[in-house]
Design an enzyme around this catalytic site. Sequence first.
Site, short mmCIF file in Angstrom:
data_model
loop_
_atom_site.label_atom_id
_atom_site.label_comp_id
_atom_site.label_asym_id
_atom_site.label_seq_id
_atom_site.Cartn_x
_atom_site.Cartn_y
_atom_site.Cartn_z
N LYS A 57 -5.22 54.01 -4.32
CA LYS A 57 -5.47 55.22 -4.95
C LYS A 57 -6.77 55.82 -4.57
O LYS A 57 -7.82 55.84 -5.03
CB LYS A 57 -5.91 54.59 -6.51
CG LYS A 57 -4.82 53.63 -7.10
CD LYS A 57 -4.43 53.85 -8.62
CE LYS A 57 -3.39 52.99 -9.02
NZ LYS A 57 -3.28 51.66 -9.17
N ASP B 15 8.08 54.88 -10.80
CA ASP B 15 7.13 54.00 -11.55
C ASP B 15 7.20 54.23 -12.80
O ASP B 15 6.65 55.34 -13.19
CB ASP B 15 5.79 54.21 -10.78
CG ASP B 15 4.61 53.31 -11.47
OD1 ASP B 15 4.88 53.03 -12.65
OD2 ASP B 15 3.47 53.39 -10.82
N ASP C 135 7.61 47.33 -12.98
CA ASP C 135 7.57 48.51 -13.64
C ASP C 135 8.24 49.58 -12.71
O ASP C 135 8.03 50.70 -12.90
CB ASP C 135 6.47 48.91 -14.20
CG ASP C 135 5.23 49.08 -13.10
OD1 ASP C 135 5.33 48.89 -11.85
OD2 ASP C 135 4.27 49.48 -13.28
N1 GDD Z 1 0.97 38.55 -13.69
C1 GDD Z 1 0.14 39.60 -13.49
N2 GDD Z 1 -1.11 39.75 -13.75
N3 GDD Z 1 0.84 41.00 -13.43
C2 GDD Z 1 -0.09 42.02 -13.18
C3 GDD Z 1 -1.30 41.82 -13.58
C4 GDD Z 1 -2.08 40.67 -13.71
O1 GDD Z 1 -3.28 40.46 -13.96
N4 GDD Z 1 -1.94 43.21 -13.23
C5 GDD Z 1 -0.78 43.98 -12.98
N5 GDD Z 1 0.28 43.34 -13.12
C6 GDD Z 1 1.85 43.94 -12.88
C7 GDD Z 1 2.09 45.04 -13.58
O2 GDD Z 1 2.70 44.45 -14.77
C8 GDD Z 1 3.10 45.65 -12.88
O3 GDD Z 1 4.49 45.25 -12.57
C9 GDD Z 1 2.40 45.56 -11.48
O4 GDD Z 1 1.84 44.14 -11.21
C10 GDD Z 1 1.71 46.45 -10.75
O5 GDD Z 1 0.58 46.71 -11.62
P1 GDD Z 1 0.31 48.28 -12.17
O6 GDD Z 1 -0.66 48.18 -13.13
O7 GDD Z 1 1.40 48.96 -12.67
O8 GDD Z 1 -0.14 49.35 -10.96
P2 GDD Z 1 -0.38 50.62 -10.62
O9 GDD Z 1 1.22 51.16 -11.05
O10 GDD Z 1 -1.30 51.15 -11.10
O11 GDD Z 1 -0.11 50.37 -8.99
C11 GDD Z 1 0.71 49.64 -8.41
O12 GDD Z 1 2.08 50.13 -8.28
C12 GDD Z 1 2.09 51.27 -7.36
C13 GDD Z 1 3.81 51.84 -7.36
O13 GDD Z 1 4.04 51.82 -8.56
C14 GDD Z 1 0.22 49.33 -6.95
O14 GDD Z 1 0.82 48.40 -6.39
C15 GDD Z 1 0.13 50.58 -5.92
O15 GDD Z 1 -0.20 50.24 -4.55
C16 GDD Z 1 1.56 51.03 -6.17
O16 GDD Z 1 1.60 52.19 -5.34
MG MG Z 2 2.75 50.56 -12.11
#
Ligand code: GDD
Ligand code: MG
Length: 341
Positions: free
Chosen positions: A155, A215, A104
């Site tokens: 976070k 993001d 994403d």
């Molecule tokens: N296959 C799979 N299974 N993918 C997953 C799962 C899961 O259980 N959970 C989340 N994802 C995928 C999401 O689709 C996304 O592409 C990515 O892993 C990160 O998950 P998000 O839910 O979008 O996390 P976030 O945006 O709150 O935080 C993450 O991204 C930030 C940057 O945008 C973390 O990696 C943070 O550390 C980072 O700063």
């Molecule tokens: Mg994300």
Amino acid sequence: MEAIILAGGFGTRLKPLTYTRAKSLLPILNKPMIAYLIESLPNSVDKVILAVNYKKSQIEEYFIKNDFGKEIIVNDEPEPLGTGGAAKFAEKHISDNFFVLNSDIICSLNLDQMIKFHNKKKALSTISLWPVENVSEFGVADVIENGKIIGFVEKPNQEDAPSNFINAGAYLLEPEILDYIESNKFVSMEKEIFPQIIKNTGKFFGYKFEGFWMDIGRISSYLSINFLLMNQKKINNIIGENFVNKGSLKQCSIGNNVKIGEKTVIESSIIFDNVKICDNIVIKNSIIGKNCSIYDNSNIINSVIGDDETIIKESNLNNNYIWNKPIPEGYPEKQIGNVIK
Ligand code: GDD
Ligand code: MG
């Protein structure tokens, strides 16, 4: 070389658009978000492992129809395993060092340069870093001068953050990193694995880059990325096939088979495929899902309309989202995994 793309999240902050589609297939200038990521992969990546579960058949179908010149493996988790668990679940496809990429993110990161950095540092793990003002919705790295990361916190409260450099969602890992992750268990890479690697190996590095980074986790950033790319391409609107327009448009992304009636004004909005928008309507800073009909004399401001909805005439929507059907079974109420405090 392999790249694991994490594309299994529910995209809860993008509901109701994600009630009906995988987040990674959300159109950005009429092209699914995941296509931008695949196109940014270096030639050295010849195998892409898609870590999926929610709406996996949509993703599978997209890659059957669209060829990116790389081997694509759809790796279906029986249930969401979290960002670490999903990487571990792809282990059987990994032969050497490999990328793990959040699906994403749209950004200017050059993965070839990141490989060079990783090799120069003899790192076990390199993560991309991007500076932001408010870090509380991200993972934050404690990074020292030579690029070495000596701490990582997912976070944090703003006041507890070790720096303003956040995890930008691209990792380059040596295969032994997977030994830190337990199989078939929900594991957060960011919360559980990164701190362990830092502590046990001391070979965890951060790669900073320039340009842009976004993001696409929430509606506001989903709208913004469309505007940012339109500005970059110097285009005012992007228009799909079979467009019938009797109104006016400014900074819009319009899908296929869209009809816009007389005296209708649409600004800074995304309209998906097969949408009928009648007469004398104002739509601003909003998203209209596919197969929607919007009837005369309505105002839709800062709002999101889910797929297949009808907005009756003289409706006034402001800061609202519309979804009148059952919520898909198993769709969580809130974000799971790396939740914001
Ligand atoms: N296959 C799979 N299974 N993918 C997953 C799962 C899961 O259980 N959970 C989340 N994802 C995928 C999401 O689709 C996304 O592409 C990515 O892993 C990160 O998950 P998000 O839910 O979008 O996390 P976030 O945006 O709150 O935080 C993450 O991204 C930030 C940057 O945008 C973390 O990696 C943070 O550390 C980072 O700063
Ligand atoms: Mg994300």
